[in-house]
Design a protein around this motif. Structure first.
Motif, PDB file in Angstrom:
ATOM      1  N   GLY A 103       0.836  -1.195   0.000  1.00 18.92           N
ATOM      2  CA  GLY A 103       0.000   0.000   0.000  1.00 18.92           C
ATOM      3  C   GLY A 103       0.868   1.241   0.000  1.00 18.92           C
ATOM      4  O   GLY A 103       1.910   1.288   0.662  1.00 18.92           O
ATOM      5  N   GLY A 104       0.463   2.229  -0.778  1.00 16.51           N
ATOM      6  CA  GLY A 104       1.188   3.495  -0.788  1.00 16.51           C
ATOM      7  C   GLY A 104       2.147   3.664  -1.935  1.00 16.51           C
ATOM      8  O   GLY A 104       2.733   4.729  -2.097  1.00 16.51           O
ATOM      9  N   ASN A 105       2.332   2.611  -2.749  1.00 21.75           N
ATOM     10  CA  ASN A 105       3.201   2.711  -3.907  1.00 21.75           C
ATOM     11  C   ASN A 105       2.370   2.680  -5.189  1.00 21.75           C
ATOM     12  O   ASN A 105       1.194   2.316  -5.172  1.00 21.75           O
ATOM     13  CB  ASN A 105       4.220   1.566  -3.910  1.00 21.75           C
ATOM     14  CG  ASN A 105       5.298   1.755  -2.857  1.00 21.75           C
ATOM     15  OD1 ASN A 105       6.091   2.678  -2.933  1.00 21.75           O
ATOM     16  ND2 ASN A 105       5.321   0.883  -1.863  1.00 21.75           N
ATOM     17  N   VAL A 106       2.987   3.035  -6.300  1.00 23.18           N
ATOM     18  CA  VAL A 106       2.295   3.069  -7.583  1.00 23.18           C
ATOM     19  C   VAL A 106       1.723   1.691  -7.888  1.00 23.18           C
ATOM     20  O   VAL A 106       2.435   0.689  -7.851  1.00 23.18           O
ATOM     21  CB  VAL A 106       3.251   3.506  -8.708  1.00 23.18           C
ATOM     22  CG1 VAL A 106       2.545   3.428 -10.061  1.00 23.18           C
ATOM     23  CG2 VAL A 106       3.765   4.910  -8.446  1.00 23.18           C
ATOM     24  N   GLY A 107       0.429   1.619  -8.175  1.00 24.93           N
ATOM     25  CA  GLY A 107      -0.216   0.365  -8.525  1.00 24.93           C
ATOM     26  C   GLY A 107      -0.693  -0.457  -7.360  1.00 24.93           C
ATOM     27  O   GLY A 107      -1.330  -1.500  -7.549  1.00 24.93           O
ATOM     28  N   ASP A 108      -0.414  -0.040  -6.129  1.00 22.43           N
ATOM     29  CA  ASP A 108      -0.849  -0.814  -4.964  1.00 22.43           C
ATOM     30  C   ASP A 108      -2.367  -0.736  -4.809  1.00 22.43           C
ATOM     31  O   ASP A 108      -2.962   0.342  -4.897  1.00 22.43           O
ATOM     32  CB  ASP A 108      -0.188  -0.285  -3.685  1.00 22.43           C
ATOM     33  CG  ASP A 108       1.265  -0.724  -3.559  1.00 22.43           C
ATOM     34  OD1 ASP A 108       1.759  -1.387  -4.495  1.00 22.43           O
ATOM     35  OD2 ASP A 108       1.899  -0.399  -2.545  1.00 22.43           O
ATOM     36  N   ASP A 109      -2.991  -1.882  -4.581  1.00 21.65           N
ATOM     37  CA  ASP A 109      -4.432  -1.915  -4.359  1.00 21.65           C
ATOM     38  C   ASP A 109      -4.763  -2.741  -3.122  1.00 21.65           C
ATOM     39  O   ASP A 109      -5.790  -3.399  -3.047  1.00 21.65           O
ATOM     40  CB  ASP A 109      -5.159  -2.480  -5.583  1.00 21.65           C
ATOM     41  CG  ASP A 109      -4.657  -3.878  -5.968  1.00 21.65           C
ATOM     42  OD1 ASP A 109      -3.776  -4.418  -5.265  1.00 21.65           O
ATOM     43  OD2 ASP A 109      -5.154  -4.427  -6.968  1.00 21.65           O
ATOM     44  N   CYS A 110      -3.874  -2.696  -2.138  1.00 24.51           N
ATOM     45  CA  CYS A 110      -4.101  -3.446  -0.905  1.00 24.51           C
ATOM     46  C   CYS A 110      -3.574  -2.622   0.271  1.00 24.51           C
ATOM     47  O   CYS A 110      -2.923  -1.602   0.089  1.00 24.51           O
ATOM     48  CB  CYS A 110      -3.401  -4.806  -0.948  1.00 24.51           C
ATOM     49  SG  CYS A 110      -1.608  -4.684  -1.075  1.00 24.51           S
ATOM     50  N   ASN A 111      -3.865  -3.078   1.457  1.00 26.82           N
ATOM     51  CA  ASN A 111      -3.411  -2.379   2.664  1.00 26.82           C
ATOM     52  C   ASN A 111      -2.958  -3.412   3.683  1.00 26.82           C
ATOM     53  O   ASN A 111      -3.751  -3.931   4.472  1.00 26.82           O
ATOM     54  CB  ASN A 111      -4.522  -1.507   3.246  1.00 26.82           C
ATOM     55  CG  ASN A 111      -4.067  -0.759   4.479  1.00 26.82           C
ATOM     56  OD1 ASN A 111      -2.880  -0.464   4.643  1.00 26.82           O
ATOM     57  ND2 ASN A 111      -4.995  -0.475   5.380  1.00 26.82           N
ATOM     58  N   ILE A 112      -1.678  -3.739   3.625  1.00 27.06           N
ATOM     59  CA  ILE A 112      -1.089  -4.683   4.586  1.00 27.06           C
ATOM     60  C   ILE A 112       0.123  -4.001   5.198  1.00 27.06           C
ATOM     61  O   ILE A 112       1.229  -4.028   4.633  1.00 27.06           O
ATOM     62  CB  ILE A 112      -0.684  -6.005   3.916  1.00 27.06           C
ATOM     63  CG1 ILE A 112      -1.866  -6.638   3.179  1.00 27.06           C
ATOM     64  CG2 ILE A 112      -0.134  -6.984   4.957  1.00 27.06           C
ATOM     65  CD1 ILE A 112      -1.502  -7.861   2.357  1.00 27.06           C
ATOM     66  N   PRO A 113      -0.028  -3.331   6.330  1.00 26.15           N
ATOM     67  CA  PRO A 113       1.134  -2.691   6.973  1.00 26.15           C
ATOM     68  C   PRO A 113       2.080  -3.737   7.538  1.00 26.15           C
ATOM     69  O   PRO A 113       1.709  -4.906   7.723  1.00 26.15           O
ATOM     70  CB  PRO A 113       0.489  -1.862   8.084  1.00 26.15           C
ATOM     71  CG  PRO A 113      -0.798  -2.563   8.382  1.00 26.15           C
ATOM     72  CD  PRO A 113      -1.273  -3.156   7.088  1.00 26.15           C
TER      73      PRO A 113
END
Length: 651
Positions: A103-113
């Motif tokens: 998450g947070g980068n170009v193309g990211d579509d998820c949220n896994i910290p």
């Protein structure tokens, strides 16, 4: 001149007949989704890419997903599922030890910290959460990955995770082609210099932002400077600035002015700051790889390891002091070497050297590089030299004896021909030895599917699907008029196969089909019918073929060398293998000969919008009786519609 020469090289590449297997690619992989949410769709994608020759699937093994519930509390259930589905599809696995956030980068579509417990684990040792984070020149902290300046604390956590992974998946060691080690944000060996925590101030196509403003980072810079010059006064004398104590040694107070004024090039302080910042990243790369080698010492002891560096291609052709600044902010290059010289790898000698340092180690280390699909655009808004960079890094890898594999930087880059043309150019004229496509959905169908299939046919060094893949050519004579095209269907006779070969073609149609991969996708009329055509079969249009296909499409050819169109350039027209005359329609494929009957298979031709099917024939010398033509896999087979004659020769 360099750009001009590359364009010539690209034109040469596209003019070369894509028929022979090249000797410079050993893997053709795809990236799995960042997180699979639709298992049925994923299984269909796996089947599709397997059919075109893909060898393996790269999978992010998220630290924050597996160890989210607490230190040493591992939950591998998601990976048990995804690895099994990849194995069931007949593909290999390339796990990425993903110690970064999704998450947070170009193309990211998820949220896994990353695991939340890591931030407070060392507070009783005097290490705060802020000490574990990168802090930018703007005062913003990144939570995407733990700062390299606290490797002394977290390396043991990474090692425990890798050891647990190896123990849990030891039985799958034979399916794992490589383990890739995440070394920073987006899994790359770099600083988070253009990431979301800086609120858009540092993103493409800016100079980026330095990430050296945490207390541990500043202390490391002070220690490095004093060690180099012997004392604070030594630092002061060499930098030409007044320093009263070590605490006066700091990163640039105004990084914008630092770059814009050219201090990174023109002052001792500037060159030293960039050198320290760069070397700190290199040292992190060595520590991470050494740690992985120690961790994977059991079932994975013979598995290749790899790491990735990004293609930061913007600000490369700037005419002011911001030139190459984005790469410096990411830590990839120093400023105290000649960045315009091949002798330094245009600045990439050190980072390629991280991989090269393991050349004499029993464990191979592979370098991965992105942006293979991109063009140079020196006068555009990004001031990009992406394609030049692709060659610079590959040439430096070759000079240092490093195995290098490529990726596309943006998923859209493999959905159009221009991106694939650049990838083919890189593999033809540089040292890339494998390809990983971002991402599986982009090559499961459409342009990406047939272009990756074409790439695999041209470059993969050995047959990727197992079996016995050999180039096979069929010529079928038949006259046509405008608007008519020739197709063939074929395979094995169902009754013969059921009775004599133990195949169940009645239940599973493709048991009697011939797996194929088209070598010629250059004819714009037939390319859409070929791109999703994975079998020579009896059943007509396949699900992924273009509308209007009646089977497997052939291309019109002639032996007349003065014909303006050629198969090599246009996909139809003059073809050197055609020594027979006009109207010999050609199929040129790689075919799995293990699916045949002692090398033999059947076929029958069909002309669309006209004559339709040809009549039955009675060819002599065939393995069993049939009203169809018989061809031999791995040979040049020449037939005429409605004729029992056959000529079969070798290449």
């Amino acid at each position: 001149m360099k750009t001009h020469m590359k364009k010539i090289a690209l034109a040469m590449t596209l003019a070369v007949t894509a028929t022979a297997w090249a000797d410079n690619a050993t893997s053709a992989a795809v990236m799995a989704p960042l997180e699979v949410n639709n298992w049925s769709e994923f299984e269909n994608q796996l089947a599709s890419v397997k059919s075109i020759g893909v060898t393996g699937v790269s999978v992010d093994v998220w630290w924050g997903k597996v160890e989210a519930n607490g230190d040493q509390q591992f939950d591998w259930s998601y990976y048990d599922t995804i690895f099994q589905k990849i194995e069931n599809a007949g593909l290999h696995i390339i796990p990425i030890m993903s110690f970064h956030q999704c998450g947070g980068n170009v193309g990211d579509d998820c949220n896994i910290p990353i695991p939340s417990w890591i931030w407070n684990k060392y507070t009783n040792q005097g290490v705060s959460a802020s000490d574990l984070k990168y802090k930018s020149e703007y005062g913003n902290e990144s939570v995407e990955t733990v700062s390299l300046w606290r490797d002394d604390y977290v390396l043991s956590e990474y090692k425990e995770f890798m050891e647990a992974f190896e123990a849990h998946y030891a039985s799958k060691a034979n399916l794992i082609d490589e383990v890739n080690v995440s070394m920073g944000p987006a899994g790359e060996l770099r600083y988070p210099s253009y990431n979301a925590h800086d609120g858009g101030l540092t993103g493409y196509p800016t100079r980026g932002g330095f990430q050296a403003y945490s207390e541990p980072a500043k202390q490391d810079f002070r220690n490095w400077a004093i060690a180099k010059y012997g004392s604070v006064s030594g630092v002061s004398n060499n930098w030409g600035v007044a320093l009263n104590s070590a605490n006066d040694i700091n990163p640039p107070s105004n990084a914008g002015s630092f770059i814009n004024n050219g201090d990174q090039y023109n002052t001792a302080y500037g060159r030293d700051f960039i050198r320290w910042y760069h070397d700190a990243l290199m040292d992190h790369g060595y520590r991470m790889m050494d740690n992985a080698i120690l961790a994977f010492d059991g079932a994975f002891a013979n598995v290749e390891l790899g790491f990735k560096i990004p293609g930061i291609h913007w600000k490369m052709s700037a005419s002011d002091n911001t030139k190459r600044s984005a790469e410096m902010a990411a830590g990839l290059i120093p400023s105290d070497v000649d960045l315009n010289s091949a002798s330094t790898g245009y600045g990439y000698g050190d980072i390629v050297g991280v991989a090269a340092s393991y050349n004499n180690h029993p464990r191979d280390v592979v370098l991965h590089f992105t942006a293979l699909e991109m063009n140079d655009d020196p006068n555009g808004g990004g001031q990009s030299l992406a394609q030049s960079l692709v060659f610079w890094v590959a040439n430096e890898a070759a000079a240092q004896g490093v195995s290098i594999k490529g990726e596309n930087a943006l998923s859209g880059g493999v959905t159009y021909d221009g991106g694939w043309d650049n990838i083919v150019n890189a593999f033809t004229y540089a040292s890339y030895s494998g390809m990983t496509v971002l991402r599986i959905n982009q090559v499961a169908s459409g342009t990406g599917n047939y272009r990756y299939q074409q790439f695999i046919n041209q470059f993969l060094v050995e047959a990727p699907n197992g079996g016995d893949w050999q180039r096979t050519v069929i010529f079928m004579f038949g006259t046509t008029t405008t608007g008519q095209d020739m197709f063939i269907r074929g395979g094995l006779d169902h009754n013969y196969a059921n009775t004599n070969l133990g195949k169940n073609c009645s239940t599973s149609n493709y048991e009697c089909a011939m797996p194929i991969r088209h070598n010629n996708l250059r004819n714009s009329t037939t390319a859409g019918w070929k791109g999703g055509d994975q079998y020579l079969d009896w059943y007509g249009i396949e699900a992924s073929q273009g509308s209007g296909a009646v089977g497997t499409a052939l291309d019109w050819t002639t032996n007349n060398a003065s014909n303006s169109a050629t198969v090599a350039a246009d996909g139809y027209g003059y073809e050197p293998l055609n020594t027979y005359g006009d109207h010999y329609w050609m199929l040129d494929v790689e075919m799995d000969c293990s699916a045949t009957v002692n090398g033999w298979f059947e076929l029958k031709s069909y002309i669309s919008n006209g004559p339709g099917w040809e009549a039955d024939v009675a060819q002599a010398g065939t393995p069993y009786n049939s009203g169809n033509h018989f061809a031999q896999c791995g040979k040049i087979n020449v037939f005429q519609r409605n004729s029992s004659s056959a000529t079969i020769g070798t290449f």
